[in-house]
Design a protein around this motif. Sequence first.
Motif, short mmCIF file in Angstrom:
data_model
loop_
_atom_site.label_atom_id
_atom_site.label_comp_id
_atom_site.label_asym_id
_atom_site.label_seq_id
_atom_site.Cartn_x
_atom_site.Cartn_y
_atom_site.Cartn_z
N PRO A 165 0.82 -1.21 0.00
CA PRO A 165 0.00 0.00 0.00
C PRO A 165 0.86 1.26 0.00
O PRO A 165 2.08 1.19 -0.13
N TRP A 166 0.22 2.37 0.20
CA TRP A 166 0.85 3.68 0.07
C TRP A 166 1.25 4.29 1.40
O TRP A 166 1.83 5.36 1.44
N GLY A 227 -1.96 -5.60 -10.27
CA GLY A 227 -2.00 -6.36 -9.01
C GLY A 227 -2.66 -7.71 -9.22
O GLY A 227 -2.16 -8.74 -8.77
N ALA A 228 -3.78 -7.68 -9.93
CA ALA A 228 -4.51 -8.93 -10.16
C ALA A 228 -3.70 -9.87 -11.05
O ALA A 228 -3.67 -11.09 -10.81
N SER A 244 -6.11 -3.36 2.12
CA SER A 244 -7.45 -3.46 2.69
C SER A 244 -7.93 -4.91 2.75
O SER A 244 -7.48 -5.76 1.97
N LYS A 250 -9.82 -10.54 -2.51
CA LYS A 250 -9.65 -10.73 -3.97
C LYS A 250 -8.37 -11.51 -4.25
O LYS A 250 -8.33 -12.35 -5.15
N CYS A 300 -2.28 0.46 9.69
CA CYS A 300 -3.18 -0.68 9.90
C CYS A 300 -3.36 -0.95 11.39
O CYS A 300 -4.43 -1.35 11.82
N LYS A 350 -13.41 10.14 2.26
CA LYS A 350 -13.87 9.00 3.06
C LYS A 350 -13.81 9.36 4.56
O LYS A 350 -14.77 9.11 5.30
P1 NAD Z 1 -6.17 -1.29 -1.43
O1 NAD Z 1 -6.24 -2.55 -0.66
O2 NAD Z 1 -7.11 -1.13 -2.59
O3 NAD Z 1 -4.71 -1.08 -2.04
C1 NAD Z 1 -3.55 -1.68 -1.53
C2 NAD Z 1 -2.74 -2.27 -2.69
O4 NAD Z 1 -3.49 -3.31 -3.31
C3 NAD Z 1 -2.41 -1.27 -3.80
O5 NAD Z 1 -1.10 -1.52 -4.27
C4 NAD Z 1 -3.43 -1.61 -4.87
O6 NAD Z 1 -3.03 -1.26 -6.16
C5 NAD Z 1 -3.53 -3.12 -4.72
N1 NAD Z 1 -4.75 -3.74 -5.25
C6 NAD Z 1 -6.01 -3.22 -5.31
N2 NAD Z 1 -6.86 -4.11 -5.85
C7 NAD Z 1 -6.15 -5.22 -6.15
C8 NAD Z 1 -6.48 -6.49 -6.71
N3 NAD Z 1 -7.71 -6.77 -7.11
N4 NAD Z 1 -5.50 -7.41 -6.85
C9 NAD Z 1 -4.24 -7.13 -6.45
N5 NAD Z 1 -3.87 -5.95 -5.91
C10 NAD Z 1 -4.80 -5.00 -5.76
O7 NAD Z 1 -6.31 -0.08 -0.44
P2 NAD Z 1 -6.63 1.48 -0.76
O8 NAD Z 1 -7.75 1.58 -1.76
O9 NAD Z 1 -5.37 2.16 -1.09
O10 NAD Z 1 -7.16 1.96 0.66
C11 NAD Z 1 -8.49 1.64 1.05
C12 NAD Z 1 -8.55 1.28 2.50
O11 NAD Z 1 -7.71 0.16 2.76
C13 NAD Z 1 -8.04 2.34 3.45
O12 NAD Z 1 -9.00 3.28 3.74
C14 NAD Z 1 -7.67 1.52 4.65
O13 NAD Z 1 -8.80 1.27 5.42
C15 NAD Z 1 -7.17 0.23 4.05
N6 NAD Z 1 -5.69 0.18 3.94
C16 NAD Z 1 -5.00 -0.58 4.82
C17 NAD Z 1 -3.62 -0.61 4.77
C18 NAD Z 1 -2.81 -1.43 5.73
O14 NAD Z 1 -1.66 -1.07 6.01
N7 NAD Z 1 -3.31 -2.53 6.22
C19 NAD Z 1 -2.93 0.14 3.82
C20 NAD Z 1 -3.66 0.90 2.90
C21 NAD Z 1 -5.04 0.89 2.99
#
Ligand code: NAD
Length: 496
Positions: A165-166, A227-228, A244, A250, A300, A350
């Motif tokens: 994540p970011w 990512g997928a 998330s 997924k 997180c 959000k």
């Molecule tokens: P996200 O889960 O969508 O993104 C995290 C990573 O997953 C990114 O690199 C994204 O490109 C990738 N990703 C998204 N869909 C994917 C898929 N289908 N297959 C593979 N990879 C995929 O999170 P977000 O949209 O950046 O943030 C949304 C919420 O997630 C936040 O509000 C927060 O609640 C949570 N979050 C948690 C953490 C953590 O450290 N656990 C980090 C970021 C966000």
Amino acid sequence: MASQDIQTIRLTTGKELKVHTYLFINNEFVPGHGPLIETINPATEEVICAVHSADEQDVDAAVKSADKCFNETWRKVAPAERALLINKLADLMERDKDELAALDALDNGKAFTVARDCDITDSIACYRYFAGWADKIHGKTIDTTFDKWCYTRHEPLGVVGAVIPWNYPIMMGAWKFAPALAAGNCIVMKTSEITPLSAYKFADLVKEAGFPAGVVNIITGYGHTAGAALANHKLVGKMAFTGSTLTGRKIMESSSHSNLKKLQLELGGKSAQIVCADADLENAAIQAHGGIFNNHGQSCNAGSRILVDEKVHDKFLELFLKHTKDIVVGDPFAEDTFQGPQINKAQFDKIMNYIEIGQKEGATLYYGGKRHGDKGYYIQPTIFTDCKNDMRISREEIFGPVVVIIKFKTVEEALEIANDSDYGLAGGVYTTNLDTAIKVSNELKAGTVWVNCFDVFDQSTPFGGYKQSGFGKELGKYALQEYTQVKVVKILRTQL
Ligand code: NAD
Ligand code: MN
């Protein structure tokens, strides 16, 4: 697609930096076939630059380069040699610490000093910690029958896929690269499309350190495409994911539909910090404050629910508010900034929406709750009091500088509230009573319990969730298990 790999960007401090915007595959920076992605500076809402992104064919190329390197080269490199390379990489990160920190501060909005003194410093320590393990990974000899010799080998998985994540770009990378490389794997990492810049600087260092081409591949791209594609790839032996819970599900589906690759999922949280009546309240206020507001609440493990014994509620709140008021919100590159902007417009909206929901649900908006300034995605540190655990603001991950405060009468009640959550990443208790500390630590259904502290990390201790916060451990010796598979060899003596 006609953009140059190296772009020059200017920081608010006036300093110029050169960044790569191409994908890093097989030790080369190559153009991607996905759409260009503009990365935004959340402090100004302005575009920093556009980076190339990976599509399925780029992911395939990265995975194949990793797979080829693993089979032909990397698996034959001696463990001690891997350790030398990882240590060399750590030294180079140390040399270029300021630049790595500046890129994370620029792209993510976190304070530069925090990025440098926490994110990058801890990441360097993480590489050194796992470098130390590289030549200490070994199996066992197991006695079975007189005429047989049995032993286990802890072998690498081959190609590890990682999606990060970011919120901690360099550090989330470190938590996966370091154990993966120490254990002898090659890796393809997809960085977040929101914070792609620092990982390419890191890629430069990987090359300079002398890693063979294909050991480390770094691409950025959208989750649902790049990512997928990674999560679905049949040559990927394991996915390490942080993000998330929704995306975690997924990735599980992708594993299920492709090759049943191993998974390690580090997902969301709604961690409780329990403040007991006998706590050192000044310490509790300081720790609980960092527990929620570090990284602008975008962690997180954020301690986003503070449960306070009603006997000390008002006193605690007074101290907690004092520290909250001291938070300097502002330009990530200013020396005294603690809190920068939220990551982007979507997260900003959000979080603001949750602040509205909290008020509608009947919680008291005790402090903050508004946008800070008029430019950049800044949100005031926000405290809700009079909260109930069934409110949405108490149950759902807000991922911003918003804390809910809930009163309790007994420690048993506090435990019930703390454990009444879909998540189980972490928890904490503030108490001066050892019995209470032991009781709460044993009863909390969470992967980490902090006592009289919060958000304290060590490279040598494992981190990972219970319940819907995911599974698998990062950091510490435990992480090595996630990046190895155990083979047993049985040799029968035929000439007795
Ligand atoms: P996200 O889960 O969508 O993104 C995290 C990573 O997953 C990114 O690199 C994204 O490109 C990738 N990703 C998204 N869909 C994917 C898929 N289908 N297959 C593979 N990879 C995929 O999170 P977000 O949209 O950046 O943030 C949304 C919420 O997630 C936040 O509000 C927060 O609640 C949570 N979050 C948690 C953490 C953590 O450290 N656990 C980090 C970021 C966000
Ligand atoms: Mn950005």
